[in-house]
Design a protein around this motif. Structure first.
Motif, PDB file in Angstrom:
ATOM      1  N   GLY A 274      42.154  36.945  29.581  1.00  0.00           N
ATOM      2  CA  GLY A 274      41.791  37.072  30.989  1.00  0.00           C
ATOM      3  C   GLY A 274      42.853  36.569  31.943  1.00  0.00           C
ATOM      4  N   ARG A 275      43.787  35.783  31.442  1.00  0.00           N
ATOM      5  CA  ARG A 275      44.848  35.238  32.291  1.00  0.00           C
ATOM      6  C   ARG A 275      46.195  35.889  32.000  1.00  0.00           C
TER       7      ARG A 275
ATOM      8  N   PHE B  14      40.921  41.873  34.559  1.00  0.00           N
ATOM      9  CA  PHE B  14      40.646  40.510  35.016  1.00  0.00           C
ATOM     10  C   PHE B  14      41.536  40.139  36.205  1.00  0.00           C
TER      11      PHE B  14
ATOM     12  N   MET C 148      34.652  33.298  24.563  1.00  0.00           N
ATOM     13  CA  MET C 148      35.102  33.157  25.946  1.00  0.00           C
ATOM     14  C   MET C 148      36.413  32.385  26.035  1.00  0.00           C
TER      15      MET C 148
ATOM     16  N   SER D 124      34.830  41.629  36.318  1.00  0.00           N
ATOM     17  CA  SER D 124      35.230  41.429  34.922  1.00  0.00           C
ATOM     18  C   SER D 124      34.555  40.205  34.317  1.00  0.00           C
ATOM     19  N   TYR D 125      34.602  39.087  35.031  1.00  0.00           N
ATOM     20  CA  TYR D 125      33.988  37.869  34.492  1.00  0.00           C
ATOM     21  C   TYR D 125      32.474  38.021  34.372  1.00  0.00           C
ATOM     22  N   ALA D 126      31.849  38.631  35.373  1.00  0.00           N
ATOM     23  CA  ALA D 126      30.394  38.807  35.324  1.00  0.00           C
ATOM     24  C   ALA D 126      29.994  39.742  34.191  1.00  0.00           C
TER      25      ALA D 126
ATOM     26  N   SER E   7      43.334  42.549  30.315  1.00  0.00           N
ATOM     27  CA  SER E   7      43.974  41.575  31.206  1.00  0.00           C
ATOM     28  C   SER E   7      44.157  42.143  32.608  1.00  0.00           C
TER      29      SER E   7
ATOM     30  N   PHE F 226      38.606  34.766  27.893  1.00  0.00           N
ATOM     31  CA  PHE F 226      38.836  34.386  29.283  1.00  0.00           C
ATOM     32  C   PHE F 226      40.087  33.518  29.441  1.00  0.00           C
TER      33      PHE F 226
ATOM     34  N   PRO G 148      38.528  40.372  39.259  1.00  0.00           N
ATOM     35  CA  PRO G 148      38.027  39.205  38.512  1.00  0.00           C
ATOM     36  C   PRO G 148      36.512  39.030  38.551  1.00  0.00           C
TER      37      PRO G 148
ATOM     38  N   PHE H 194      31.705  40.626  31.375  1.00  0.00           N
ATOM     39  CA  PHE H 194      31.959  40.101  30.036  1.00  0.00           C
ATOM     40  C   PHE H 194      31.061  38.909  29.713  1.00  0.00           C
ATOM     41  N   THR H 195      30.719  38.120  30.711  1.00  0.00           N
ATOM     42  CA  THR H 195      29.804  37.001  30.465  1.00  0.00           C
ATOM     43  C   THR H 195      28.440  37.506  30.018  1.00  0.00           C
TER      44      THR H 195
END
Length: 320
Positions: free
Chosen positions: A293-294, A218, A285, A225-227, A215, A289, A222, A229-230
């Protein structure tokens, strides 16, 4: 007359070279077992039963004789994926399904602590994660080399020169599943390094790794992290899903139907496999996410330690 003879010989030589090239360009499909024509003593044993009786087929004390290298490597690659899939099932439960149910990172941490011995303890982590992963990767590479050598043995005699090891003529085609595996390998190694290698450099070691660790990344970084993990989830789940389809004989190319029905069957299987991969990716996700992630930044000393950990990342760490 001499000119015509030389011209005829030149044409014949060119035809021979083209024939050799045609033979080399054939893409063979190696089988698991060694063909009969390569088994030593095959014809002699059929004609001379007494000689065959004097040299019976040998097996090991475990009864593992009668198979070649490709057979063993294929089994290692297949069964190692079974173990890693079991770990992946537990991992999605802890990092996605449970957070989706609890809707809270701190509450989900309690369940993660229950499975920590299996994630980070000895001997379970090496048995469930490290050994199966490396066995799968190494056996896959070795399998390609073994099949390449078998192809060269079968078809290399067509040329006058010894074939180069890097010649593209004899390497088997890279399937879509293998391409996904090649992309997934550096991603999963990077994931292990971030969650195991870096934390071991700090007091407390791997015990510092939990959902808050993710967390925090993220919240502070961000985009990366998002790229990251995606890519990890999309490529990894696609590789695993298509791999299981292959083990179960359900890939489009494994369809046994013919004619127009085969084309419809291949298309239907393609949609089913990708649909399953998309559903699992979406589920992972949603929890990873949407909840983890939040979760926000970790406070105080723990948050500062997480910042120092992420600064140890190669190449990008100095900007984190």
């Amino acid at each position: 007359m001499v000119i015509r003879t030389e011209r005829a010989e030149a044409i014949m030589a060119e035809d021979r070279r083209e024939s050799i090239m045609d033979l080399e360009e054939v893409e063979p499909s190696p089988v698991d077992e060694t063909p009969l024509e390569f088994k030593e003593g095959y014809f002699s044993s059929a004609k001379d039963p007494e000689k065959a009786a004097q040299h019976p087929k040998r097996t090991s004390t475990l009864g593992l004789g009668g198979h070649n290298t490709i057979w063993y490597l294929s089994r290692i690659q297949k069964y190692s994926s079974y173990v890693f899939t079991a770990f992946a099932g537990a991992h999605i439960a802890n990092t996605s399904i449970i957070p989706l149910v609890t809707r809270s990172v701190p509450e989900s941490e309690r369940y993660l602590l229950l499975t920590r011995p299996y994630y980070q303890g000895l001997p379970m982590e090496p048995l469930l994660v490290i050994a199966p992963l490396w066995a799968h990767v190494i056996s896959g590479v070795a399998l390609r080399v073994a099949r390449r050598n078998l192809n060269a043995k079968r078809y290399g005699a067509a040329g006058n020169e010894k074939p180069s090891f890097f010649s593209s003529y004899f390497w088997p085609k890279v399937s879509g599943i293998s391409k996904l595996g090649f992309q997934f390998t550096p991603l999963v190694i990077g994931h292990i390094f971030i969650n195991r290698g870096i934390p071991n450099q700090f007091p407390g070691g791997q015990s510092n790794v939990n959902l808050s660790y993710v967390s925090h990344a993220f919240a502070k970084h961000p985009v990366i992290s998002y790229a990251g993990f995606t890519a990890l989830l999309a490529i990894g789940i696609s590789h695993i899903t298509w791999g299981w389809a292959k083990w179960l004989g359900y890939t489009p190319d494994q369809s046994t139907k013919t004619g127009g029905e085969r084309q419809l069957e291949k298309k239907r299987r393609w949609y089913v496999i990708n649909g399953i991969a998309l559903a699992i990716t979406g589920l992972w996700m949603a929890g990873g996410f949407g909840v983890v992630g939040r979760g926000g930044e970790a406070p105080g000393y723990v948050g500062r330690m997480y910042d120092q950990m992420y600064q140890r990342l190669p190449l990008i760490g100095k900007w984190m």
